[in-house]
Design an enzyme around this catalytic site. Structure first.
Site, PDB file in Angstrom:
ATOM      1  N   SER A  45       0.806  -1.247   0.013  1.00 32.95           N
ATOM      2  CA  SER A  45       0.255  -0.129   0.162  1.00 32.95           C
ATOM      3  C   SER A  45       0.797   1.156  -0.142  1.00 32.95           C
ATOM      4  O   SER A  45       1.627   1.303   0.690  1.00 32.95           O
ATOM      5  CB  SER A  45      -0.877  -0.171   1.378  1.00 32.95           C
ATOM      6  OG  SER A  45      -1.859   0.859   1.090  1.00 32.95           O
ATOM      7  N   GLU A  46       0.731   2.224  -1.004  1.00 32.32           N
ATOM      8  CA  GLU A  46       1.813   3.085  -1.273  1.00 32.32           C
ATOM      9  C   GLU A  46       1.842   4.221  -0.303  1.00 32.32           C
ATOM     10  O   GLU A  46       2.969   4.900  -0.177  1.00 32.32           O
ATOM     11  CB  GLU A  46       1.816   3.765  -2.723  1.00 32.32           C
ATOM     12  CG  GLU A  46       0.489   4.499  -2.817  1.00 32.32           C
ATOM     13  CD  GLU A  46      -0.628   3.861  -3.578  1.00 32.32           C
ATOM     14  OE1 GLU A  46      -0.687   2.662  -3.386  1.00 32.32           O
ATOM     15  OE2 GLU A  46      -1.501   4.400  -4.159  1.00 32.32           O
TER      16      GLU A  46
END
Lengths: 207, 234
Positions: A45-46
């Site tokens: 998840s960035e």
């Protein structure tokens, strides 16, 4: 019959291999996580997490634990957290094997448009430009045509680009197409969809 | 070297002026310096430029500074969740510079590391590349992006010791370390200030050298998209 959202996600999941680190976009790509089966896949998840778990049970939400869509999520035993600069360092640095994301338009040379429509409200590109420029392989999952029936696989994108020549594979409700040197190759058609039907629904060159 | 202040207003004393560039930590509403943003609103300082991934929501986060028209420009990657932001943006009252999220984070990190510019593939062939220097390395085209050197950083951590050595919690870390690094002065708010020596030196996420002023306070920690699953009923 063309694939539905879940079947498109299931088909996309077949592209993932054991041991991969993967980033999933919002919408249909998020559903891909439901179909990885026994494969050992780590989701990035960035906003700063590797090893993203499922949504929490009611009452167990943690405001300090969200995904890139700002939804509450959970961690896994393998989870690692890091800051945004390091997160995009691993994206830009090619450490993430695959990104699966939605699109408005894809061109026959793999140009991608999915962040803005001129004249409409522009919310921003978020991490999409970094992802498509950095990860090993970009897979687009989207409907083959727009709501007016026009092809979303074009000779050239009409909308502002997210990345130039970045898409490797396109999974639509009609089939699976690979971006080749001179145009798109049909790799697979959805059940009871003919290759001619795919050609007819596609503006981009199919070779 | 006393870094601890009684509250956000005192911690910001002498640091605020009109037209300044402030780098703020946080992703959405997660890990935002909510106490310092409130104190900035109370100060009335205006024409601010914010380097911040998002712009908060109406009445929370940077949103509270939009309501009072204290912000002139945003440098952000995504700003969708704020009606007042959109109103000011569409009417031209507010300027926005869209940055790819990783470029924004790296611009902050670079600024904090004394690096005035760096080349990246991100945005090549898009609107983001317009007007920027292009350079080829090993057959691949890159664009030049500038480091951000902010006048002030405002960030939020979970715990810090009295010297400012800080630990973040889960995904609330996000933009806070790079934002903290890129300011001439960094003010940090935490949930708990612990005695120096009580944190394991091997577990520090952000060394206190980056933190000039420190406050402890109560945080609302609002959730933007509460998403849950039902427990299986046996």
């Amino acid at each position: 019959m063309p694939w539905d959202r879940n079947q498109m996600a299931e088909r996309a999941a077949q592209e993932l291999e054991d041991g991969m680190y993967v980033n999933l976009g919002i919408g249909i790509p998020t559903l891909v996580a439901n179909y990885v089966g026994a494969k050992d896949i780590t989701l990035q998840s960035e906003n700063g997490m590797l090893g993203m778990g499922p949504f929490p049970f009611e009452g167990e939400e943690d405001p300090d634990l969200i995904n890139a869509g700002k939804q509450t999520i959970t961690e896994l035993k393998r989870t690692a957290y890091f800051d945004s600069a390091q997160s995009f360092g691993m994206i830009r640095g090619g450490k993430i094997a695959v990104a699966i994301l939605g699109a408005m338009e894809v061109s026959e040379v793999g140009d991608l448009a999915n962040w803005m429509i001129p004249g409409k409200l522009v919310k921003g590109m978020g991490g999409a430009m970094d992802l498509v420029a950095g990860v090993g392989r970009v897979i687009v999952v989207m409907d083959h045509t727009n709501k007016h029936g026009a092809s979303k696989l074009l000779k050239e994108c009409t909308l502002p680009l997210t990345g130039k020549g970045v898409v490797d594979l396109i999974i639509t409700n009609l089939g699976v197409l690979e971006v080749g040197h001179k145009g798109l190759h049909i790799l697979e058609a959805a059940p009871d969809v003919s290759r001619d039907e795919i050609r007819a629904a596609t503006e981009a060159a199919i070779v | 070297m006393k870094k601890i202040f009684a509250n956000a207003t005192e911690a910001l004393d002498g640091l605020l002026r009109d037209d300044m560039l402030i780098a703020a930590g946080g992703f959405g509403l997660c890990g935002i310096p909510e106490l310092l943003l409130q104190a900035i609103q109370d100060s009335g300082v205006k024409d601010l430029t914010f380097a911040s991934n998002n712009a908060g929501v109406d009445n929370f986060g940077i949103g509270i500074l939009l309501e009072t028209r204290q912000v002139r420009k945003m440098m952000s990657s995504y700003v969708g969740e704020n009606d007042e932001f959109m109103r000011q943006y569409l009417s031209g009252e507010l300027e926005i510079e869209f940055n790819p999220q990783g470029t924004l984070a790296e611009r902050m990190r670079a600024g904090g590391c004394g690096i005035p510019g760096f080349y990246t593939r991100t945005g090549v062939g898009t609107q983001v590349a317009e007007g920027k220097e292009h350079k080829d390395f090993d057959g691949e085209t890159y664009i030049l992006e500038r480091g951000i050197f902010a006048d002030l950083s405002i960030v939020k951590a979970w715990k810090a010791d009295e010297t400012g050595n800080a630990i973040f919690r889960k995904t609330a870390r996000n933009f806070n370390p790079p934002a903290a690094m890129c300011g001439k002065v960094c003010v940090m708010e935490v949930e708990e200030i612990v005695p120096t020596g009580s944190l394991d030196p091997d577990h520090i996420h952000l060394p206190g050298i980056y933190v000039h002023r420190l406050i402890q306070g109560e945080h609302e920690k609002r959730i933007e998209q509460r998403t849950v699953q039902k427990k299986e009923t046996a």
